[in-house]
Design a protein around this motif. Structure first.
Motif, PDB file in Angstrom:
ATOM      1  N   ASN A 197       4.780   8.219   8.565  1.00 61.67           N
ATOM      2  CA  ASN A 197       4.013   6.134   8.598  1.00 61.67           C
ATOM      3  C   ASN A 197       4.937   5.810   8.245  1.00 61.67           C
ATOM      4  N   CYS A 198       4.464   3.957   9.145  1.00 55.50           N
ATOM      5  CA  CYS A 198       5.184   2.709   9.549  1.00 55.50           C
ATOM      6  C   CYS A 198       4.555   2.545   9.429  1.00 55.50           C
ATOM      7  N   ILE A 199       4.577   1.041   8.615  1.00 57.17           N
ATOM      8  CA  ILE A 199       3.725  -0.466   8.515  1.00 57.17           C
ATOM      9  C   ILE A 199       4.515  -1.401   8.378  1.00 57.17           C
ATOM     10  N   SER A 200       3.871  -2.425   9.342  1.00 56.16           N
ATOM     11  CA  SER A 200       4.697  -2.873   9.852  1.00 56.16           C
ATOM     12  C   SER A 200       3.981  -3.821   9.314  1.00 56.16           C
ATOM     13  N   ARG A 201       4.082  -5.146   8.450  1.00 55.03           N
ATOM     14  CA  ARG A 201       3.615  -6.952   8.095  1.00 55.03           C
ATOM     15  C   ARG A 201       4.354  -7.866   8.241  1.00 55.03           C
ATOM     16  N   ILE A 202       3.866  -8.670   9.304  1.00 57.79           N
ATOM     17  CA  ILE A 202       5.101  -9.659   9.817  1.00 57.79           C
ATOM     18  C   ILE A 202       3.503 -11.106   9.009  1.00 57.79           C
ATOM     19  N   VAL A 203       4.787 -12.225   8.360  1.00 55.59           N
ATOM     20  CA  VAL A 203       3.283 -13.580   7.156  1.00 55.59           C
ATOM     21  C   VAL A 203       4.368 -14.109   7.455  1.00 55.59           C
ATOM     22  N   SER A 204       3.767 -14.971   8.155  1.00 49.06           N
ATOM     23  CA  SER A 204       3.995 -17.180   8.429  1.00 49.06           C
ATOM     24  C   SER A 204       3.707 -17.738   8.066  1.00 49.06           C
TER      25      SER A 204
ATOM     26  N   HIS B 269      -0.352 -20.961   7.027  1.00 46.53           N
ATOM     27  CA  HIS B 269      -0.571 -19.121   6.997  1.00 46.53           C
ATOM     28  C   HIS B 269      -1.149 -18.086   7.876  1.00 46.53           C
ATOM     29  N   SER B 270      -0.316 -16.995   8.378  1.00 46.55           N
ATOM     30  CA  SER B 270      -0.773 -16.585   9.210  1.00 46.55           C
ATOM     31  C   SER B 270       0.145 -14.892   9.327  1.00 46.55           C
ATOM     32  N   MET B 271      -0.773 -13.793   9.126  1.00 45.84           N
ATOM     33  CA  MET B 271      -0.213 -12.766   8.764  1.00 45.84           C
ATOM     34  C   MET B 271      -1.032 -11.540  10.257  1.00 45.84           C
ATOM     35  N   ASN B 272      -0.274 -10.503  10.375  1.00 49.89           N
ATOM     36  CA  ASN B 272      -0.420  -9.855  11.335  1.00 49.89           C
ATOM     37  C   ASN B 272       0.434  -7.717  10.445  1.00 49.89           C
ATOM     38  N   GLU B 273      -0.750  -7.318  10.541  1.00 48.44           N
ATOM     39  CA  GLU B 273      -0.214  -5.743  10.130  1.00 48.44           C
ATOM     40  C   GLU B 273      -0.792  -4.724  11.031  1.00 48.44           C
ATOM     41  N   LYS B 274       0.320  -3.731  11.348  1.00 54.20           N
ATOM     42  CA  LYS B 274       0.008  -2.056  12.034  1.00 54.20           C
ATOM     43  C   LYS B 274       0.384  -1.213  11.068  1.00 54.20           C
ATOM     44  N   ILE B 275       0.096  -0.419  11.064  1.00 53.90           N
ATOM     45  CA  ILE B 275       0.005   1.133  10.841  1.00 53.90           C
ATOM     46  C   ILE B 275       0.419   2.055  11.349  1.00 53.90           C
TER      47      ILE B 275
ATOM     48  N   LEU C  45       8.717  -4.755   6.261  1.00 53.63           N
ATOM     49  CA  LEU C  45       8.692  -3.371   7.398  1.00 53.63           C
ATOM     50  C   LEU C  45       8.604  -2.019   5.940  1.00 53.63           C
ATOM     51  N   ASP C  46       7.542  -0.829   6.283  1.00 49.88           N
ATOM     52  CA  ASP C  46       7.835   0.598   5.543  1.00 49.88           C
ATOM     53  C   ASP C  46       7.621   1.284   5.826  1.00 49.88           C
ATOM     54  N   ALA C  47       8.560   2.642   5.471  1.00 50.67           N
ATOM     55  CA  ALA C  47       8.201   4.035   6.341  1.00 50.67           C
ATOM     56  C   ALA C  47       7.828   4.661   5.572  1.00 50.67           C
ATOM     57  N   SER C  48       7.804   6.191   5.390  1.00 51.23           N
ATOM     58  CA  SER C  48       7.602   7.365   4.424  1.00 51.23           C
ATOM     59  C   SER C  48       7.697   8.716   5.512  1.00 51.23           C
TER      60      SER C  48
ATOM     61  N   HIS D  39      15.126   5.279   8.315  1.00 54.83           N
ATOM     62  CA  HIS D  39      16.514   4.491   8.693  1.00 54.83           C
ATOM     63  C   HIS D  39      16.287   3.375   9.919  1.00 54.83           C
ATOM     64  N   ASN D  40      16.002   4.715  11.275  1.00 52.83           N
ATOM     65  CA  ASN D  40      15.722   4.429  12.625  1.00 52.83           C
ATOM     66  C   ASN D  40      15.037   4.148  13.023  1.00 52.83           C
ATOM     67  N   ILE D  41      13.913   4.279  12.251  1.00 53.96           N
ATOM     68  CA  ILE D  41      12.169   4.288  12.513  1.00 53.96           C
ATOM     69  C   ILE D  41      12.249   2.726  12.055  1.00 53.96           C
ATOM     70  N   LEU D  42      12.702   2.811  11.346  1.00 55.35           N
ATOM     71  CA  LEU D  42      12.539   0.389  10.686  1.00 55.35           C
ATOM     72  C   LEU D  42      13.549  -0.189  11.794  1.00 55.35           C
ATOM     73  N   SER D  43      14.625   0.220  12.318  1.00 52.99           N
ATOM     74  CA  SER D  43      15.271  -0.325  12.877  1.00 52.99           C
ATOM     75  C   SER D  43      14.724  -0.599  14.590  1.00 52.99           C
ATOM     76  N   THR D  44      14.105   1.039  14.803  1.00 54.58           N
ATOM     77  CA  THR D  44      13.704   0.633  16.234  1.00 54.58           C
ATOM     78  C   THR D  44      12.793  -0.614  16.142  1.00 54.58           C
ATOM     79  N   VAL D  45      12.381  -0.338  15.002  1.00 51.19           N
ATOM     80  CA  VAL D  45      10.991  -1.867  14.753  1.00 51.19           C
ATOM     81  C   VAL D  45      10.729  -3.148  14.550  1.00 51.19           C
TER      82      VAL D  45
END
Length: 222
Positions: A134-141, A119-125, A180-183, A205-211
């Protein structure tokens, strides 16, 4: 202490539980639907085709709601995309993920000791205070073996009402969930103001597409 005794009295109050009713409306294919709650409205789908098709369905549901309610005020708009990247044993992770995410396979120096990544996890806010975005990026493997896909626990009660695509069942291999979560917050928007609503959703949508474009090798999915 001198034969004196002290007493402490604690008053225990029972927490109040408030029940809240939600309505789930699901299409015939069981891959898209609306959840209506006194506090929020959600459109969710496990068969995302393109953003234009997504917006069309969102507005279709809102138009129905607007016909039955006099005024619906939107104070927050959010979009959340879940993307599954599944790496088979004969594939290289470098083909799909950016260099910044290749570390999900690192075994922290334990490669020769029989350890495998579990398990691996990375989060950026990220916050844009000027635009209230706000934009939240969570990467879980995780390594999966004939398993269902990785899913955020808070979304399981919603997702369980929809059917998953066939390729997202009985997964074996290293799966990376790109969540990916944007609000946009502090809104005061009537639901009938569809053009403004579309403008905000396009922006999110554009924010999330960029990320997303920065996290994956987009060419691999073409």
């Amino acid at each position: 202490d001198g034969g004196k005794a002290s007493q402490v009295f604690l008053k225990v109050t029972q927490p109040k539980v408030k029940k809240m009713t939600s309505w789930h409306f699901i299409n015939f294919e069981q891959d898209a639907g609306f959840v209506i709650n006194p506090n929020f409205i959600v459109f969710h789908t496990t068969s995302y085709i393109c953003f234009e098709h997504f917006i069309k369905n969102v507005l279709l549901g809102l138009n129905v709601i607007n016909k039955h309610l006099s005024v619906v005020v939107i104070e927050r708009l959010g979009m959340r995309y879940l993307n599954a990247v599944i790496i088979k044993d004969n594939e290289q992770i470098e083909r799909y993920l950016s260099k910044d995410l290749l570390s999900v396979q690192d075994k922290l120096g334990l490669d020769s000791h029989g350890f495998r990544i579990q398990h691996s996890m990375n989060e950026k806010i990220l916050i844009n205070q000027e635009l209230n975005e706000n934009c939240i990026s969570r990467i879980v493997s995780a390594e999966l073996n004939n398993s269902h896909p990785l899913l955020p626990q808070e979304l399981v009660p919603l997702i369980q009402h929809l059917k998953l695509k066939k390729e997202l069942t009985n997964i074996t291999g290293l799966m990376t969930l790109i969540d990916l979560d944007a609000s946009k917050t502090q809104l005061r928007l009537k639901a009938i103001e569809t053009e403004e609503l579309k403008t905000i959703l396009n922006r999110l949508h554009n924010i999330l597409s960029t990320v997303f474009g920065s996290l994956v090798n987009v060419e691999a999915f073409k």
